[in-house]
Each structure stands twice: as structure tokens, then as C-alpha cells.
Design a protein around this motif. Structure first.
Motif, PDB file in Angstrom:
ATOM      1  N   LEU A  64       0.592  11.331  -0.990  1.00 31.97           N
ATOM      2  CA  LEU A  64       0.645  12.393   0.111  1.00 31.97           C
ATOM      3  C   LEU A  64       1.563  13.203  -1.115  1.00 31.97           C
ATOM      4  O   LEU A  64       2.340  13.675  -1.448  1.00 31.97           O
ATOM      5  CB  LEU A  64       1.390  11.385   0.974  1.00 31.97           C
ATOM      6  CG  LEU A  64       1.217  10.763   1.896  1.00 31.97           C
ATOM      7  CD1 LEU A  64       2.163   9.776   2.549  1.00 31.97           C
ATOM      8  CD2 LEU A  64      -0.403  11.567   2.444  1.00 31.97           C
ATOM      9  N   ALA A  79       8.141   3.063  -2.730  1.00 33.09           N
ATOM     10  CA  ALA A  79       7.733   4.415  -2.219  1.00 33.09           C
ATOM     11  C   ALA A  79       8.439   5.290  -3.554  1.00 33.09           C
ATOM     12  O   ALA A  79       9.736   4.917  -4.592  1.00 33.09           O
ATOM     13  CB  ALA A  79       8.503   4.843  -1.103  1.00 33.09           C
ATOM     14  N   TRP A 139      -7.746   3.762   2.034  1.00 29.97           N
ATOM     15  CA  TRP A 139      -6.170   3.699   2.800  1.00 29.97           C
ATOM     16  C   TRP A 139      -5.563   3.236   2.937  1.00 29.97           C
ATOM     17  O   TRP A 139      -4.028   3.044   2.938  1.00 29.97           O
ATOM     18  CB  TRP A 139      -6.757   5.864   3.513  1.00 29.97           C
ATOM     19  CG  TRP A 139      -5.129   5.826   4.889  1.00 29.97           C
ATOM     20  CD1 TRP A 139      -4.828   5.558   5.470  1.00 29.97           C
ATOM     21  CD2 TRP A 139      -4.518   7.086   3.323  1.00 29.97           C
ATOM     22  NE1 TRP A 139      -3.201   6.505   5.469  1.00 29.97           N
ATOM     23  CE2 TRP A 139      -3.439   7.686   4.062  1.00 29.97           C
ATOM     24  CE3 TRP A 139      -5.476   7.316   2.319  1.00 29.97           C
ATOM     25  CZ2 TRP A 139      -2.313   8.634   3.181  1.00 29.97           C
ATOM     26  CZ3 TRP A 139      -4.182   8.750   1.394  1.00 29.97           C
ATOM     27  CH2 TRP A 139      -2.853   9.109   1.860  1.00 29.97           C
ATOM     28  N   LYS A 166       0.810  -0.658  -0.122  1.00 30.87           N
ATOM     29  CA  LYS A 166       0.241  -0.276  -0.223  1.00 30.87           C
ATOM     30  C   LYS A 166       1.156   1.322  -0.094  1.00 30.87           C
ATOM     31  O   LYS A 166       1.369   2.271   0.988  1.00 30.87           O
ATOM     32  CB  LYS A 166      -1.197  -0.022   1.513  1.00 30.87           C
ATOM     33  CG  LYS A 166      -1.857   0.738   1.458  1.00 30.87           C
ATOM     34  CD  LYS A 166      -3.249   0.349   0.056  1.00 30.87           C
ATOM     35  CE  LYS A 166      -4.445   2.024  -0.070  1.00 30.87           C
ATOM     36  NZ  LYS A 166      -5.303   1.642  -1.004  1.00 30.87           N
ATOM     37  N   SER A 167       1.201   1.284  -1.457  1.00 30.26           N
ATOM     38  CA  SER A 167       2.778   2.549  -1.041  1.00 30.26           C
ATOM     39  C   SER A 167       2.267   3.422  -1.464  1.00 30.26           C
ATOM     40  O   SER A 167       1.547   3.597  -1.646  1.00 30.26           O
ATOM     41  CB  SER A 167       3.331   1.811  -2.776  1.00 30.26           C
ATOM     42  OG  SER A 167       4.627   0.469  -2.375  1.00 30.26           O
ATOM     43  N   PRO A 168       3.238   4.395  -0.688  1.00 27.42           N
ATOM     44  CA  PRO A 168       3.098   5.835  -1.195  1.00 27.42           C
ATOM     45  C   PRO A 168       4.132   6.475  -1.998  1.00 27.42           C
ATOM     46  O   PRO A 168       5.039   6.074  -2.118  1.00 27.42           O
ATOM     47  CB  PRO A 168       3.546   6.609   0.099  1.00 27.42           C
ATOM     48  CG  PRO A 168       4.889   5.571   0.855  1.00 27.42           C
ATOM     49  CD  PRO A 168       4.616   4.172  -0.332  1.00 27.42           C
ATOM     50  N   THR A 203       1.705   2.426   7.878  1.00 29.12           N
ATOM     51  CA  THR A 203       1.406   0.801   6.919  1.00 29.12           C
ATOM     52  C   THR A 203       1.952  -0.124   7.492  1.00 29.12           C
ATOM     53  O   THR A 203       2.927  -0.023   7.936  1.00 29.12           O
ATOM     54  CB  THR A 203       1.059   1.080   5.586  1.00 29.12           C
ATOM     55  OG1 THR A 203       0.707   0.186   4.640  1.00 29.12           O
ATOM     56  CG2 THR A 203       3.073   1.557   5.231  1.00 29.12           C
ATOM     57  N   ASP A 256      -7.377   8.591   7.675  1.00 26.97           N
ATOM     58  CA  ASP A 256      -6.713   7.657   7.557  1.00 26.97           C
ATOM     59  C   ASP A 256      -6.462   6.236   8.397  1.00 26.97           C
ATOM     60  O   ASP A 256      -6.264   4.745   8.008  1.00 26.97           O
ATOM     61  CB  ASP A 256      -5.030   8.447   8.246  1.00 26.97           C
ATOM     62  CG  ASP A 256      -5.686   8.658   9.548  1.00 26.97           C
ATOM     63  OD1 ASP A 256      -6.474   7.948  10.036  1.00 26.97           O
ATOM     64  OD2 ASP A 256      -5.069   9.255  10.790  1.00 26.97           O
ATOM     65  N   LEU A 263       5.628  10.422  -3.022  1.00 24.30           N
ATOM     66  CA  LEU A 263       6.035  11.534  -1.892  1.00 24.30           C
ATOM     67  C   LEU A 263       5.787  12.859  -2.807  1.00 24.30           C
ATOM     68  O   LEU A 263       7.035  12.671  -3.606  1.00 24.30           O
ATOM     69  CB  LEU A 263       6.204  11.664  -0.187  1.00 24.30           C
ATOM     70  CG  LEU A 263       5.866  10.937   0.508  1.00 24.30           C
ATOM     71  CD1 LEU A 263       5.671   9.976   0.985  1.00 24.30           C
ATOM     72  CD2 LEU A 263       6.749  10.890   1.494  1.00 24.30           C
ATOM     73  N   ARG A 305      -1.254   5.405  -2.655  1.00 24.13           N
ATOM     74  CA  ARG A 305      -1.781   6.700  -1.389  1.00 24.13           C
ATOM     75  C   ARG A 305      -0.343   7.834  -1.775  1.00 24.13           C
ATOM     76  O   ARG A 305       0.832   8.065  -1.928  1.00 24.13           O
ATOM     77  CB  ARG A 305      -0.793   6.145   0.045  1.00 24.13           C
ATOM     78  CG  ARG A 305      -1.914   4.908   0.526  1.00 24.13           C
ATOM     79  CD  ARG A 305      -1.619   4.624   1.971  1.00 24.13           C
ATOM     80  NE  ARG A 305      -0.397   4.524   1.645  1.00 24.13           N
ATOM     81  CZ  ARG A 305       0.536   4.682   2.725  1.00 24.13           C
ATOM     82  NH1 ARG A 305       0.226   5.622   3.842  1.00 24.13           N
ATOM     83  NH2 ARG A 305       1.738   3.850   2.749  1.00 24.13           N
ATOM     84  N   ALA A 318       3.610   8.349   5.041  1.00 22.50           N
ATOM     85  CA  ALA A 318       4.052   6.695   4.757  1.00 22.50           C
ATOM     86  C   ALA A 318       4.014   5.641   5.245  1.00 22.50           C
ATOM     87  O   ALA A 318       3.739   4.829   4.876  1.00 22.50           O
ATOM     88  CB  ALA A 318       5.458   7.770   4.042  1.00 22.50           C
ATOM     89  N   THR A 331       1.712   2.970  -6.140  1.00 25.62           N
ATOM     90  CA  THR A 331       1.537   3.622  -5.344  1.00 25.62           C
ATOM     91  C   THR A 331       0.651   4.701  -5.539  1.00 25.62           C
ATOM     92  O   THR A 331       0.213   5.295  -5.616  1.00 25.62           O
ATOM     93  CB  THR A 331       2.962   4.813  -6.116  1.00 25.62           C
ATOM     94  OG1 THR A 331       2.423   4.445  -7.697  1.00 25.62           O
ATOM     95  CG2 THR A 331       4.097   4.401  -5.603  1.00 25.62           C
TER      96      THR A 331
END
Length: 465
Positions: free
Chosen positions: A279, A399, A366, A242-244, A393, A361, A246, A277, A390, A275
Motif C-alpha cells: 500500500l 505489517a 489481494w 496476508k500482510s501489508p 483482511t 480488493d 505501507l 500487499r 491494511a 508482506t
């Protein structure tokens, strides 16, 4: 060496298979013959020179290349991938076999390397030896790719294998049987079985296999690990994420949108590395969301055989229905997408690329791996807040960072709990670099020398001199 690129959608554009065959065993024991063949073939294959094994790996690369156009169209038909994605898959598989052919070539020369010890009366040497016949279980989202990532290093190390394909997408991987026959791969070295859960369960439970390498969901990965624990057999697991991504205030927003779209909507979001999520610094969040929404809403969703298609359908009916349920539940919870959120009219497993803003969140969108084209967006106040969000999770696979400030990206990359961090880049994967994650994203690493080590055991020989 070629590398895999999860490419963004483009702006403005829209035989006798005895030794490697289809499963012909009785339903109660769908893998019996293949497992026994792998065990019988192991002694001779493991003793074959690494240079000879390298020649077979090179033959797999050449065989895939010779069938390139056929395999591209097969991937498009079986998986629903647009052409440019199917092309990347074939290139990735070829590059993987080429890399491990190179690795195998010098493997024998590295055996017996001296290990310094603090006593002149002894000499220590290191050997890395194949662990034995192994089981390889691969998923449906990247046929040929995930199998190449396992099959090539296992054969290079000197292991024999039983490869279980997904029941949804077996067709492309059956080509390995034809290549094995053409190249004269010894009988029993490569064995391919098809089937659903029953085939996988039989494979994992069999004591002739000394290790299992599995790529798939966390739920099934836990079952695989539980079964192997009964005989304390080793396991490699490449699981979910569940990768971010940024995006900092100094980022180029057009480039950021490219990276977001490529990292989320490639393969219709059916990637463990998606990716999902986003942010973004609150200072640039409104402008970024405006650009992103316009881009995502303009993506052409359709058949992979239609000109200009940028995102195809989901691959399977069960996955389509799961993502549908996620979207329905989000509506019941009061979440309204900025774009998308519906299935496409006219049938097929098509879901619109979807973006949600300010997702709580603690919400499933999410926190859960959706495995579909669903992106969740939140803002952050500063660098510490970005890192905290980040890392909040259960997963730790990949990421992406977007900022021209190298000191910042170095600092944040070091702080993120992820096995791969891309900086100002699409999701580029080289065979030379490792693949795998922290926390619930799995156990072990694939690719690079680590992928080869996953199929070898360490032996030290210490002798008095």
C-alpha cells in the motif's frame, strides 16, 4: 543475541535413535512408540532442575553450531534456499536455543513467588509447571527454525516432546536426534517422527499428549483444533497471513524498495510473514512502482548453488502447482503483471518474482495467502485510508511501515491489527520478542517469555498463616 533477518536481495549482486529417532512404527500407528516414550519420560524430566535442562538446551545450540556448514548445505538442497537465507536459518535456530537456555537457568528460582493478597491471614504463591508431554508439528518452509521455536521452550519448561517434521523437508531436523544422543538427553524426552497427514493425525488424536503446537496452513490448523476439541486439549496455532507494507509519501523510496523486496521475495515468498500487499501513497505510487519493477525484474532466480542467486525455487511440487494456478487464474481475470507472472524455462519449481498493480480488493491475489513470490500493489489517499485497507483482511500477523515521521508511525502501528509491526526495517525477529498474530493468523504466541508460558500451567498455592 542473534536475530533473524529476512534479508533483501542485494542490489547489483546478483547412532541409536531410540530416544530421538526416526519413526519406525507400523503404518497404522506411526507415532505410537514415540508418544508412549514421551509420556514415560515426563515425570523425571519435569523434576530435573531447570539448570540441568538449560545445559541440554545449550548443548543443542552448540551441536547446531558444530554442524553449521553441513546444515547450511542441507537447507539449500532440501528447501532450495540461497546460501544467505540458509545461513540465517541456522543462526536463528542457534539463537533460539541459547535464549531458552538462559530462560531455563533461572526458572526454578522464580517458582513460589509471592502473590500479594488483601488478607494478612493468607499467603499466596505462584508456580508455573510443565503441562506434560506435547506434540509439535512444523512446516516445510523454515525447517530448524520453526522446530527450534517450539522445541527449545518446551524442553526449557520441562515438557517432553514428539516432534513431527514435514514430509517434504525432514532431513535437517533429524540432526536433533544426533545432538540428543551426543549430549546424553534422557531417553524419551525428544522423539522425532516423519510422515505425511497420517502421522500428524495420529499425533493429534493421541490422549497421552496434553497439548499440540502447530505451524502451518489455516485449513490444516482448523483440523488440528477440531480434533483436539474432542478432548478439550489446549492448542497453539501459528497460521497464515496476508500482510501489508505501507509506504507513505515522505518515505525514502530506495529504502522502501529494499523492505518490499526483502519482505516479499525472501524464501520465494513462502513465508507466513510475507508482506504481499503493498500500500503506497498515491502521490509517490508511480515513482515507487517504477523503482520496484526495475529491481524485481533484475532479481537473479536460480539454483541456490549458483553464484549470485537471489531467489531460489519453490520448495515443493504441490506448492509450485498451486502458485502456477493462481497466476493462470489471474490472467483469465484480466490481470497483467508489471513483471514476472511466469515459470522459468528449463524446468524446476521456479516462478518469476511477480508484481501486480491495482489489484481489485475482492480478488484472490489481494485477499488469499498465495505462499509464493506474488506481490499485489494498491494506492491509498491518506493515513485513514491506508489503515482501513491494511486491516481489511482475515489475517493479522505482521505489517511494515515506511516513513521518517515517528508520530505517524507510532499512530499507525497502534491502529494496525497485527502481532508484529516493523518500522523502517527489514523483518528482524529476536528470540526475546513474541511471534504470532490476531484474527485468523493463529492462537497464542511463540518466542520470548510468552513462548515459555505456552508450555506451562499456572498453579497458585494459597495457605492460611
Amino acid at each position: 543475541m542473534a536475530a533473524r533477518r529476512h534479508r533483501p536481495a542485494r542490489r547489483g549482486q546478483p547412532l541409536d535413535r531410540r530416544h530421538a529417532g526416526r519413526d519406525r512404527a507400523r503404518p497404522r500407528q506411526p507415532c505410537r512408540g514415540r508418544r508412549a516414550a514421551a509420556a514415560s519420560a515426563f515425570p523425571a524430566w519435569s523434576r530435573l532442575s531447570s539448570r540441568k535442562r538449560a545445559e541440554h538446551l545449550a548443548a543443542f545450540a552448540a551441536g547446531l553450531g558444530a554442524r553449521r556448514e553441513t546444515l547450511i548445505e542441507l537447507q539449500m538442497a532440501n528447501n532450495g534456499k540461497p546460501r544467505f537465507e540458509a545461513e540465517l536459518d541456522i543462526s536463528d535456530a542457534i539463537a533460539t536455543f541459547e535464549y531458552y537456555a538462559e530462560q531455563a537457568t533461572g526458572l526454578d528460582a522464580r517458582q513460589g513467588a509471592d502473590v500479594p493478597v488483601p488478607d494478612d491471614g493468607f499467603r499466596a504463591r505462584l508456580r508455573q509447571e510443565p503441562i506434560g508431554p506435547v506434540g509439535l508439528i512444523v512446516p516445510w518452509n523454515f525447517p530448524l527454525v520453526t522446530s527450534a521455536w517450539k522445541l527449545a521452550p518446551a524442553l526449557a519448561a520441562g515438557c517432553t516432546v514428539v516432534l513431527k517434521t514435514s514430509e517434504f523437508t525432514p532431513f535437517a531436523e533429524l540432526v536433533y536426534a544426533d545432538i540428543a544422543a551426543e549430549s546424553g538427553l534422557p531417553a524419551g524426552v525428544l522423539n522425532i517422527v516423519t510422515g505425511a497427514a497420517e502421522a500428524g493425525e495420529a499425533l493429534v488424536a493421541n490422549r497421552l499428549l496434553r497439548k499440540v503446537s502447530f505451524t502451518g496452513s489455516n485449513r490444516v490448523g482448523a483440523l488440528v483444533m477440531r480434533s483436539l476439541s474432542e478432548r478439550t486439549a489446549p492448542v497453539s496455532l501459528e497460521l497464515g497471513g496476508k500482510s501489508p507494507i505501507l509506504v507513505f509519501a515522505d518515505a525514502d523510496l530506495d529504502a522502501a524498495v529494499d523492505f518490499i523486496v526483502g519482505g516479499m521475495f525472501t524464501n520465494a515468498g513462502q513465508m507466513c510473514s510475507a508482506t504481499s500487499r503493498l500500500l503506497a501513497d498515491k502521490a509517490i505510487l508511480p515513482a515507487l512502482v517504477e523503482k520496484l519493477t526495475a529491481r524485481v525484474s533484475a532479481l537473479k532466480v536460480g539454483s541456490p548453488f549458483e553464484d549470485g542467486t537471489e531467489m531460489g525455487p519453490l520448495t515443493t511440487r504441490p506448492q509450485f502447482e498451486r502458485v502456477q494456478q493462481v497466476l493462470n487464474d489471474a490472467g483469465k481475470d484480466g490481470l497483467m503483471p508489471l513483471t514476472g507472472g511466469r515459470t522459468r524455462d528449463g524446468g524446476g519449481f521456479f516462478i518469476e518474482p511477480t508484481v501486480y498493480l491495482d489489484v481489485p480488493d475482492d480478488h484472490a491475489i489481494w485477499r488469499r495467502e498465495i505462499f509464493g513470490p506474488v506481490l499485489a500493489v494498491r494506492g491509498f489517499s491518506d493515513e485513514d485510508d491506508a489503515v482501513r485497507l491494511a486491516n481489511d483482511t482475515d489475517y493479522g500477523l505482521v505489517a511494515t511501515l515506511v516513513s521518517p515521521d515517528k508520530e505517524r508511525t507510532d499512530r499507525v502501528a497502534a491502529a494496525l491489527e497485527a502481532g508484529m509491526v516493523w518500522v523502517n526495517s527489514q523483518q528482524v525477529i529476536f528470540p526475546q520478542t513474541s511471534w504470532g498474530g490476531f484474527k485468523a493468523s493463529g492462537i497464542g504466541r511463540e518466542l520470548g517469555p510468552w513462548g515459555l508460558s505456552a508450555f506451562t500451567g499456572v498453579k497458585h498455592i494459597v495457605e492460611a498463616v
